[in-house]
Design an enzyme around this catalytic site. Sequence first.
Site: not given
Length: 463
Positions: A21, A297, A299, A78, A168, A423, A122, A370
């Site tokens: 990313q 994580n 959201y 991180r 994840e 993203e 990741h 996150e």
Amino acid sequence: MARSALFPPGFVWGTATSSYQIEGGHDAGGKGPSIWDAFCTIPGKVNEHADGTIACDHFHRWREDVDLMKKMGLTAYRFSLSWPRILPTGYGKINRSGIQFYSDLIDALLEAEIDPWITLYHWDLPLALQLEKDGWLNPDMASIFADYAEICFEEFGNRVKNWITINEPWVVAMLGYGQGIFAPGRISNAEPYLAGHQLIRAHAFAVERYRKKFQYVQKGRIGITNNCDWREPLNDTAADRAAAQRALEFFLGWFADPVYKGAYPDSMRSRVGERLPYFSDHEIDIIKGSSDFFGLNHYTTMYAAEAGNKLQDSSVYGNGGLSEDQEVNLSLDKEWKLTEMKWAIVPCGCKKLLEWIDARYDHPEIFITENGAAFDDKVLDGHCHDDDRVDFYEKYLQAINAAMENRVKVKGYFAWSFMDNFEWASGYSKRFGMHYVDFNTLKRIPKSSAKWYADVIAHNGLK
Ligand code: GAL
């Protein structure tokens, strides 16, 4: 005026990013291609046909980025290692210039008194492993991953004390192998469970390697990071309460139950049947207890309702596990404000999820690895006033603090993200950063949230 919320001494304050990313330098210094390099070339997969070829050009600008982190007073950062930067085909010969890049970054962070937290995976799998081995469907991946992990412990473990094996696995399994909206773009109702199974084995194999060969000398900690939204029963009925519980088990229990209890949740076993693989006794021995901390994580939140024979669109984004397997309908409350991702802002959901984890997994130490939000940020006269983001963070930190008052052991918090970045399928259209990145000039501008966060860190909480 925000409620004050102080955190205990030693609380870890960080921001997070990931290699694909932010790094760019997609073929610099001998790096091999990853599945995301390949996926981005498929028409229609990524918004505006964007890719991570340059991204934030962190590969060349990392010194400037570390300076900005230092200005924020971060105690931790991180980031993830790009596996194909270290091993261009995923195994075999080490690419020394890739090792050097991360080694220099780690030294600069330590020099700035920022603790490096490294994620080993990741999502940017070396492309060769996808082509030669079918990626995460192959049982051999667990030892291939552990071999890669061992190189990282060997090279960086004298300085790095915090390791996250996999970020994840739910996303990799569901979005990569179920819905096909993330790399490698597979669509199936069986493969998510196979991929998920290999990801759990890979995590445990890497942890076993660390514990046997490194941990007693290097004295670090290692764990896995799972993502989960909260599921609130739509109606206060036994059926909807059971649906919400089932939804959480299909989302987080899928990956956390094996690690904390040594088995998949019963609700999954009974509904998924033979499509859900079994662990051998030896595997259970190394999987159970394989995380020194609970990486989370988080959201957003959705309502969950028993679907009965009225299952809605099974492609609903955010449903943990395959919708048809769990028979849960998800929905939003009209009152909830949404971020640019269309994710609802529901701080109390975060508190409830932390309490659910605390109870189900016997009070683990939790690191929120996150949490954050995308907004339509604009730069005016050289400044980016992201007041919505500050408000989001304030409310979520208050909710976390309230869970801690109820004895949930949250030990640290990482804001996603340090800066705007690629993203995934949304390309550069969604901004999550505390630093604004102008993707034409690659200039970084600290947003109001970066300054606000520096203040939070300086006061160890909200005044
Ligand atoms: C997480 C992921 C990050 C970031 C974030 C915002 O699922 O780990 O890479 O993209 O979501 O969508």
